[in-house]
Motif scaffolding. Structure first.
Motif, PDB file in Angstrom:
ATOM      1  N   PRO A  21     -16.404  30.592   6.746  1.00  0.00           N
ATOM      2  CA  PRO A  21     -15.580  30.722   7.961  1.00  0.00           C
ATOM      3  C   PRO A  21     -14.838  29.449   8.387  1.00  0.00           C
ATOM      4  CG  PRO A  21     -17.847  30.310   8.589  1.00  0.00           C
ATOM      5  CD  PRO A  21     -17.808  30.278   7.082  1.00  0.00           C
ATOM      6  N   TYR A  22     -14.945  28.368   7.602  1.00  0.00           N
ATOM      7  CA  TYR A  22     -14.288  27.136   8.057  1.00  0.00           C
ATOM      8  C   TYR A  22     -12.770  27.209   7.850  1.00  0.00           C
ATOM      9  CZ  TYR A  22     -18.503  24.434   9.023  1.00  0.00           C
ATOM     10  OH  TYR A  22     -19.663  23.967   9.577  1.00  0.00           O
ATOM     11  N   PRO A  23     -12.000  26.930   8.873  1.00  0.00           N
ATOM     12  CA  PRO A  23     -10.521  26.985   8.737  1.00  0.00           C
ATOM     13  C   PRO A  23      -9.965  25.678   8.165  1.00  0.00           C
ATOM     14  CG  PRO A  23     -11.114  26.575  11.018  1.00  0.00           C
ATOM     15  CD  PRO A  23     -12.416  26.705  10.264  1.00  0.00           C
ATOM     16  N   PHE A  24     -10.196  25.490   6.860  1.00  0.00           N
ATOM     17  CA  PHE A  24      -9.828  24.214   6.216  1.00  0.00           C
ATOM     18  C   PHE A  24      -8.598  24.335   5.331  1.00  0.00           C
ATOM     19  CE2 PHE A  24     -10.578  24.778   1.714  1.00  0.00           C
ATOM     20  CZ  PHE A  24     -11.273  25.979   1.692  1.00  0.00           C
ATOM     21  N   ASN A  25      -8.171  25.564   5.019  1.00  0.00           N
ATOM     22  CA  ASN A  25      -7.253  25.816   3.910  1.00  0.00           C
ATOM     23  C   ASN A  25      -5.846  26.085   4.452  1.00  0.00           C
ATOM     24  OD1 ASN A  25      -7.335  26.006   1.059  1.00  0.00           O
ATOM     25  ND2 ASN A  25      -7.079  28.221   1.176  1.00  0.00           N
ATOM     26  N   LEU A  26      -5.013  25.061   4.472  1.00  0.00           N
ATOM     27  CA  LEU A  26      -3.684  25.171   5.070  1.00  0.00           C
ATOM     28  C   LEU A  26      -2.661  25.426   3.970  1.00  0.00           C
ATOM     29  CD1 LEU A  26      -5.470  23.562   7.143  1.00  0.00           C
ATOM     30  CD2 LEU A  26      -3.368  22.387   7.821  1.00  0.00           C
ATOM     31  N   CYS A  27      -2.044  26.605   3.995  1.00  0.00           N
ATOM     32  CA  CYS A  27      -1.059  26.952   2.963  1.00  0.00           C
ATOM     33  C   CYS A  27       0.356  26.867   3.534  1.00  0.00           C
ATOM     34  CB  CYS A  27      -1.326  28.346   2.398  1.00  0.00           C
ATOM     35  SG  CYS A  27      -0.188  28.750   1.053  1.00  0.00           S
ATOM     36  N   TYR A  28       1.195  26.073   2.848  1.00  0.00           N
ATOM     37  CA  TYR A  28       2.566  25.814   3.314  1.00  0.00           C
ATOM     38  C   TYR A  28       3.598  26.641   2.560  1.00  0.00           C
ATOM     39  CZ  TYR A  28       0.485  21.673   5.523  1.00  0.00           C
ATOM     40  OH  TYR A  28      -0.288  20.834   6.301  1.00  0.00           O
ATOM     41  N   CYS A  29       3.151  27.675   1.802  1.00  0.00           N
ATOM     42  CA  CYS A  29       4.108  28.465   1.020  1.00  0.00           C
ATOM     43  C   CYS A  29       5.029  29.240   1.957  1.00  0.00           C
ATOM     44  CB  CYS A  29       3.370  29.404   0.070  1.00  0.00           C
ATOM     45  SG  CYS A  29       2.822  30.964   0.790  1.00  0.00           S
ATOM     46  N   SER A  30       6.141  29.720   1.418  1.00  0.00           N
ATOM     47  CA  SER A  30       7.142  30.348   2.285  1.00  0.00           C
ATOM     48  C   SER A  30       6.621  31.653   2.885  1.00  0.00           C
ATOM     49  CB  SER A  30       8.432  30.597   1.493  1.00  0.00           C
ATOM     50  OG  SER A  30       8.208  31.541   0.467  1.00  0.00           O
ATOM     51  N   ILE A  31       5.735  32.358   2.171  1.00  0.00           N
ATOM     52  CA  ILE A  31       5.199  33.617   2.715  1.00  0.00           C
ATOM     53  C   ILE A  31       4.344  33.312   3.945  1.00  0.00           C
ATOM     54  CG2 ILE A  31       3.874  35.699   2.241  1.00  0.00           C
ATOM     55  CD1 ILE A  31       4.370  35.192  -0.758  1.00  0.00           C
ATOM     56  N   CYS A  32       3.419  32.357   3.807  1.00  0.00           N
ATOM     57  CA  CYS A  32       2.560  32.001   4.945  1.00  0.00           C
ATOM     58  C   CYS A  32       3.396  31.466   6.097  1.00  0.00           C
ATOM     59  CB  CYS A  32       1.529  30.953   4.527  1.00  0.00           C
ATOM     60  SG  CYS A  32       0.241  31.614   3.443  1.00  0.00           S
ATOM     61  N   ARG A  33       4.373  30.637   5.755  1.00  0.00           N
ATOM     62  CA  ARG A  33       5.190  30.013   6.802  1.00  0.00           C
ATOM     63  C   ARG A  33       5.981  31.054   7.577  1.00  0.00           C
ATOM     64  NH1 ARG A  33       9.861  27.656   4.932  1.00  0.00           N
ATOM     65  NH2 ARG A  33       8.812  27.152   2.996  1.00  0.00           N
ATOM     66  N   LYS A  34       6.550  32.012   6.856  1.00  0.00           N
ATOM     67  CA  LYS A  34       7.391  33.011   7.521  1.00  0.00           C
ATOM     68  C   LYS A  34       6.562  34.068   8.248  1.00  0.00           C
ATOM     69  CE  LYS A  34      11.754  32.189   6.099  1.00  0.00           C
ATOM     70  NZ  LYS A  34      12.936  32.167   6.966  1.00  0.00           N
ATOM     71  N   THR A  35       5.440  34.473   7.650  1.00  0.00           N
ATOM     72  CA  THR A  35       4.709  35.601   8.225  1.00  0.00           C
ATOM     73  C   THR A  35       3.745  35.180   9.315  1.00  0.00           C
ATOM     74  OG1 THR A  35       3.000  35.471   6.506  1.00  0.00           O
ATOM     75  CG2 THR A  35       4.840  36.981   6.122  1.00  0.00           C
ATOM     76  N   SER A  36       3.300  33.920   9.319  1.00  0.00           N
ATOM     77  CA  SER A  36       2.323  33.536  10.349  1.00  0.00           C
ATOM     78  C   SER A  36       2.257  32.049  10.631  1.00  0.00           C
ATOM     79  CB  SER A  36       0.931  34.037   9.977  1.00  0.00           C
ATOM     80  OG  SER A  36       0.593  33.638   8.687  1.00  0.00           O
ATOM     81  N   GLY A  37       3.084  31.259  10.035  1.00  0.00           N
ATOM     82  CA  GLY A  37       2.891  29.823  10.129  1.00  0.00           C
ATOM     83  C   GLY A  37       3.730  29.150  11.194  1.00  0.00           C
ATOM     84  N   GLY A  38       3.301  29.195  12.451  1.00  0.00           N
ATOM     85  CA  GLY A  38       4.073  28.548  13.507  1.00  0.00           C
ATOM     86  C   GLY A  38       4.244  27.062  13.299  1.00  0.00           C
ATOM     87  N   GLY A  39       3.262  26.400  12.682  1.00  0.00           N
ATOM     88  CA  GLY A  39       3.345  24.968  12.426  1.00  0.00           C
ATOM     89  C   GLY A  39       3.809  24.663  11.011  1.00  0.00           C
ATOM     90  N   GLY A  40       4.283  25.687  10.300  1.00  0.00           N
ATOM     91  CA  GLY A  40       4.725  25.477   8.924  1.00  0.00           C
ATOM     92  C   GLY A  40       3.675  25.826   7.889  1.00  0.00           C
ATOM     93  N   PHE A  41       2.526  26.335   8.343  1.00  0.00           N
ATOM     94  CA  PHE A  41       1.464  26.712   7.407  1.00  0.00           C
ATOM     95  C   PHE A  41       0.648  27.828   8.050  1.00  0.00           C
ATOM     96  CE2 PHE A  41      -0.037  23.259  10.068  1.00  0.00           C
ATOM     97  CZ  PHE A  41      -1.210  23.777  10.596  1.00  0.00           C
TER      98      PHE A  41
END
Ligand SMILES: [Zn+2]
Ligand SMILES: [Zn+2]
Length: 165
Positions: A21-41
Motif C-alpha cells: 500500500p505504500y504510494p512510492f511509485n510515481l509514473c510520469y508517462c503520458s497516460i498517467c499524466r493525462k488521465t490522473s496526473g495533476g502534478g505530472g505523474f
C-alpha cells in the motif's frame, strides 16, 4: 491492510485488500499524466483483485489507452483497463489481464490514510512533460522507462509488506 476508496462525487465506492500500500511509485508517462496526473505523474498501489468490492459499479467507465509511437502514430490498444467514475471522472484503478490477480488503485482515490514511503521510485521520466520538475528525494530512484523492480518487490526489499488485516 484494507483500503477504502471513492470517486469525488461519491457514486462509486470500493474497498480491497493490499499487501503493497505504500504510494512510492510515481509514473510520469503520458497516460498517467493525462488521465490522473495533476502534478505530472500518477501513483498506483498494489492490491488483490479477488478482494475488490465495488458499490455503484453501474457508474464505472473503462478506458483502454491507445498506444502511439514517437511520431504520434497509433499502434494498438493497451490491454490494461483503467476504470473511472462516469459521473465525475475520477480515475479509480487499473486492471491488466496479463496480471489478473492484481489490481492497482490510484493513491489519489484512496480515503484510508496511506503510509508515507521512506523512498520513492520515479519512472517513465523520458516521457515527462517539460514543465514538470520531479521532486527527487535523497534516497529516491529514477528511471527513464520502467524499472525492473515491481511494486511488490519494492515492499519486500524494504520490509514493508503489509500483512495487517
Ligand atoms: Zn464520481
Ligand atoms: Zn504511467
Amino acid at each position: 491492510m484494507m483500503l477504502e476508496g471513492s470517486c469525488h462525487c461519491g457514486a462509486v465506492r470500493f474497498r480491497l485488500r493490499s499487501r503493497h500500500p505504500y504510494p512510492f511509485n510515481l509514473c510520469y508517462c503520458s497516460i498517467c499524466r493525462k488521465t490522473s496526473g495533476g502534478g505530472g505523474f500518477a501513483i498506483n498501489l498494489g492490491g488483490e483483485q479477488a478482494s475488490l468490492e465495488i458499490d455503484g459499479r453501474e457508474h464505472l467507465r473503462v478506458y483502454r489507452a491507445k498506444l502511439r509511437d514517437d511520431a504520434g502514430r497509433e499502434l494498438e490498444e493497451s490491454p490494461a483497463e483503467r476504470s473511472f467514475c462516469g459521473r465525475c471522472g475520477s480515475h479509480l484503478w487499473l486492471w491488466d489481464p496479463r496480471w489478473p490477480e492484481l489490481v492497482h488503485p490510484l493513491a489519489a482515490a484512496i480515503d484510508t490514510a496511506l503510509p508515507v514511503p521512506p523512498e520513492r521510485t520515479h519512472l517513465m521520466l523520458a516521457s515527462k512533460a517539460p514543465w514538470v520538475e520531479p521532486a527527487i528525494g535523497p534516497r529516491d530512484r529514477q528511471f527513464a522507462g520502467y524499472p525492473e523492480e515491481s511494486i511488490a518487490a519494492w515492499h519486500e526489499r524494504l520490509g514493508l509488506v503489509s500483512d495487517a488485516p
